[in-house]
Write a protein that holds these residues in place. Structure first.
Motif, short mmCIF file in Angstrom:
data_model
loop_
_atom_site.label_atom_id
_atom_site.label_comp_id
_atom_site.label_asym_id
_atom_site.label_seq_id
_atom_site.Cartn_x
_atom_site.Cartn_y
_atom_site.Cartn_z
N ASP A 148 -32.21 -3.33 -19.48
CA ASP A 148 -33.25 -2.30 -19.54
C ASP A 148 -33.59 -1.93 -20.98
O ASP A 148 -32.71 -1.89 -21.86
CB ASP A 148 -32.78 -1.01 -18.84
CG ASP A 148 -32.99 -1.05 -17.32
OD1 ASP A 148 -33.73 -1.92 -16.84
OD2 ASP A 148 -32.40 -0.18 -16.64
N VAL A 149 -34.87 -1.61 -21.19
CA VAL A 149 -35.30 -0.98 -22.45
C VAL A 149 -35.40 0.52 -22.16
O VAL A 149 -36.13 0.94 -21.25
CB VAL A 149 -36.66 -1.54 -22.92
CG1 VAL A 149 -37.14 -0.79 -24.17
CG2 VAL A 149 -36.56 -3.03 -23.18
N ARG A 168 -26.45 2.14 -23.80
CA ARG A 168 -25.96 0.89 -24.41
C ARG A 168 -24.69 0.42 -23.68
O ARG A 168 -24.57 -0.75 -23.33
CB ARG A 168 -25.65 1.17 -25.88
CG ARG A 168 -25.04 0.00 -26.59
CD ARG A 168 -26.05 -0.91 -27.21
NE ARG A 168 -26.67 -0.27 -28.34
CZ ARG A 168 -27.92 -0.51 -28.74
NH1 ARG A 168 -28.67 -1.38 -28.10
NH2 ARG A 168 -28.42 0.09 -29.78
N ALA A 172 -27.95 -1.48 -21.43
CA ALA A 172 -29.34 -1.51 -21.94
C ALA A 172 -29.46 -2.55 -23.05
O ALA A 172 -28.56 -2.70 -23.88
CB ALA A 172 -29.72 -0.13 -22.47
N ALA A 173 -30.60 -3.24 -23.05
CA ALA A 173 -30.81 -4.27 -24.07
C ALA A 173 -31.32 -3.65 -25.35
O ALA A 173 -31.05 -4.14 -26.45
CB ALA A 173 -31.83 -5.29 -23.56
N ARG A 174 -32.10 -2.58 -25.21
CA ARG A 174 -32.71 -1.96 -26.38
C ARG A 174 -32.80 -0.45 -26.12
O ARG A 174 -33.22 -0.03 -25.03
CB ARG A 174 -34.10 -2.57 -26.57
CG ARG A 174 -34.76 -2.23 -27.87
CD ARG A 174 -35.91 -3.21 -28.17
NE ARG A 174 -36.79 -2.66 -29.18
CZ ARG A 174 -36.48 -2.57 -30.46
NH1 ARG A 174 -35.33 -3.00 -30.90
NH2 ARG A 174 -37.33 -2.04 -31.33
N VAL A 175 -32.40 0.33 -27.12
CA VAL A 175 -32.35 1.78 -26.96
C VAL A 175 -33.18 2.41 -28.07
O VAL A 175 -32.89 2.25 -29.26
CB VAL A 175 -30.90 2.30 -27.01
CG1 VAL A 175 -30.87 3.78 -26.75
CG2 VAL A 175 -30.04 1.57 -25.99
N ILE A 176 -34.23 3.12 -27.65
CA ILE A 176 -35.19 3.71 -28.61
C ILE A 176 -35.14 5.22 -28.44
O ILE A 176 -35.10 5.73 -27.31
CB ILE A 176 -36.61 3.19 -28.32
CG1 ILE A 176 -36.64 1.66 -28.46
CG2 ILE A 176 -37.64 3.84 -29.25
CD1 ILE A 176 -37.80 1.03 -27.72
N ASP A 195 -31.46 1.51 -31.71
CA ASP A 195 -32.12 0.36 -32.34
C ASP A 195 -33.28 0.83 -33.20
O ASP A 195 -33.54 0.29 -34.27
CB ASP A 195 -32.64 -0.61 -31.26
CG ASP A 195 -31.49 -1.24 -30.51
OD1 ASP A 195 -30.67 -1.90 -31.15
OD2 ASP A 195 -31.41 -1.04 -29.28
N ALA A 213 -41.50 -0.67 -28.94
CA ALA A 213 -41.30 -1.35 -27.64
C ALA A 213 -42.61 -2.02 -27.24
O ALA A 213 -43.31 -1.55 -26.33
CB ALA A 213 -40.85 -0.34 -26.59
N ILE A 217 -41.30 -0.04 -21.66
CA ILE A 217 -39.95 0.52 -21.43
C ILE A 217 -39.64 0.50 -19.92
O ILE A 217 -40.55 0.57 -19.09
CB ILE A 217 -39.85 1.96 -21.97
CG1 ILE A 217 -40.89 2.88 -21.30
CG2 ILE A 217 -40.02 1.98 -23.49
CD1 ILE A 217 -40.75 4.36 -21.65
N ASP A 218 -38.36 0.42 -19.60
CA ASP A 218 -37.93 0.48 -18.20
C ASP A 218 -37.50 1.88 -17.80
O ASP A 218 -37.61 2.26 -16.63
CB ASP A 218 -36.76 -0.49 -17.97
CG ASP A 218 -37.15 -1.92 -18.28
OD1 ASP A 218 -37.97 -2.47 -17.53
OD2 ASP A 218 -36.65 -2.46 -19.29
#
Ligand SMILES: NC(=O)c1ccc[n+]([C@@H]2O[C@H](COP(=O)([O-])OP(=O)(O)OC[C@H]3O[C@@H](n4cnc5c(N)ncnc54)[C@H](OP(=O)(O)O)[C@@H]3O)[C@@H](O)[C@H]2O)c1
Length: 336
Positions: A148-149, A168, A172-176, A195, A213, A217-218
């Motif tokens: 998930d993003v 994370r 999660a693949a990416r955390v904004i 990230d 992103a 985003i998810d």
């Protein structure tokens, strides 16, 4: 026999942003515990955005604060007198009667604190209500999945910094994140491992999130509402999930918000929006303490506290919280 205590009263209901005139420090006499009661000398108290909502006289999941009475909030303290078979003098307990030096309450409304797991004040932050809010929101409402993003607002705060790091840990693949000002942005990346963090005070959120992103985003974990929420709805991928945890950008508003204006996007994406109330998720507590406690111990989850000394400074701590002067959990340390 009574004991002299001090407490912070709500003097008047604020309209818009509260001021120092909203509060008063009052001396009071506290009686000895009655049958089943304990007397607690508070050592730490929590300062929470949700208190702003309780200062208004409107129906909610919890009663509003009464004008002319002491405020309430999470606290950790030491039992100094007990007529309850649940707690002995010297026990450290967590309870809901902060904003005062001495709290008199039924023993059954206090929980023991195991300070061998973490410093005692952590039970008001990362191992307490804000931590559980992040954990339950991600697991139960966002139903977070590997890959998930994830986007979270108020990313340098108590809940937001926990959300980013827990996301994370949960795959999660990416955390904004989003935070106010360059210092907080840099800090959220360095200290909490985001990230990317956008500075919502520096420019349009939509443009910045698009850069962070580009494929959407998810999950959006909303702590602030308003423009952030509308932008997140617009950035949602198919079957995305939005957790409404807080709307701090609106807590002092005197007019209803204009949006979000793009709810039709939820049809296109089959997205969901769900409100979160941490009180519903107490059954997760043991799992939460076990899992998050192990992340803290092995160094994979960092947490911070902004500590203000002295009950008399608690009102200013609350005003500072609303003004974004904290990183991590806002706490007041009482006593010596
Ligand atoms: N639903 C529940 O059960 C539950 C439980 C706990 C907390 N909450 C909610 O979760 C949110 C975070 O709570 P917290 O205790 O962790 O507080 P926090 O994030 O530690 O502190 C609040 C932060 O909000 C940010 N903020 C203030 N005004 C803002 C605005 N107009 N726009 C954007 N950001 C703003 C500030 O950071 P910046 O400097 O980055 O602006 C400030 O540091 C709050 O909305 C709270 O009500 C909900």
């Amino acid at each position: 026999m009574t004991q002299t205590s001090r407490e912070i009263h709500l003097v008047q209901r604020p309209v818009g942003v509260p001021t120092s005139d909203t509060f008063r420090l009052v001396e009071t006499e506290v009686p000895e515990p009655g049958d089943g009661e304990i007397l607690v000398r508070n050592r730490w108290m929590s300062v929470d955005p949700a208190m702003r909502g309780r200062m208004d006289d409107r129906p909610s999941y919890i009663e509003p604060f009464a004008v002319g009475a002491a405020l309430e909030g999470g606290a950790v303290g030491e039992v100094v007198a007990s007529r309850s078979d649940r707690h002995a003098v010297g026990d450290l307990v967590l309870h809901g009667l902060g904003w005062r030096d001495l709290a008199l309450l039924p023993g059954k409304r206090a929980a023991k604190v195991d300070a061998t797991l973490a410093p005692e004040q952590a039970f008001l932050g990362i191992l307490g209500m804000p931590g559980l809010t992040a954990y339950a929101g991600l697991i139960r409402l966002a139903k977070i999945k590997p890959g998930d993003v994830v986007f979270v607002s108020a990313a340098a705060g108590a809940v937001g910094s926990a959300v980013g790091q827990m996301a994370r840990q949960l795959g999660a693949a990416r955390v904004i994140g989003s935070a106010g000002g360059p210092r907080k942005v840099a800090h959220a990346i360095d200290a909490f491992g985001f990230d990317e963090v956008i500075d919502y005070q520096a420019g349009r959120i939509r443009k910045q999130l698009k850069q962070a992103a580009p494929d959407g985003i998810d999950v959006y974990f909303d702590n602030v509402g308003g423009e952030h929420l509308e932008v997140a709805i617009g950035a949602l991928r198919n079957f995305g999930r939005i957790v409404i945890c807080g709307m701090i950008s609106q807590y002092n508003a005197t007019e209803p918000p204009a949006g979000p204006r793009n709810l039709v996007r939820l049809i296109q994406t089959r997205g969901t929006i769900q409100g979160l109330l941490v009180l519903d998720h107490g059954d997760l507590r043991d799992q939460f303490i076990g899992e998050v406690g192990s992340w803290i111990r092995d160094g994979s989850l960092a947490y911070e506290e902004t500590v203000v000394a002295g009950l008399e400074n608690a009102p200013q701590a609350f005003l500072d919280l609303l003004a974004g002067k904290n990183t991590g959990k806002m706490l007041v340390r009482l006593g010596d």
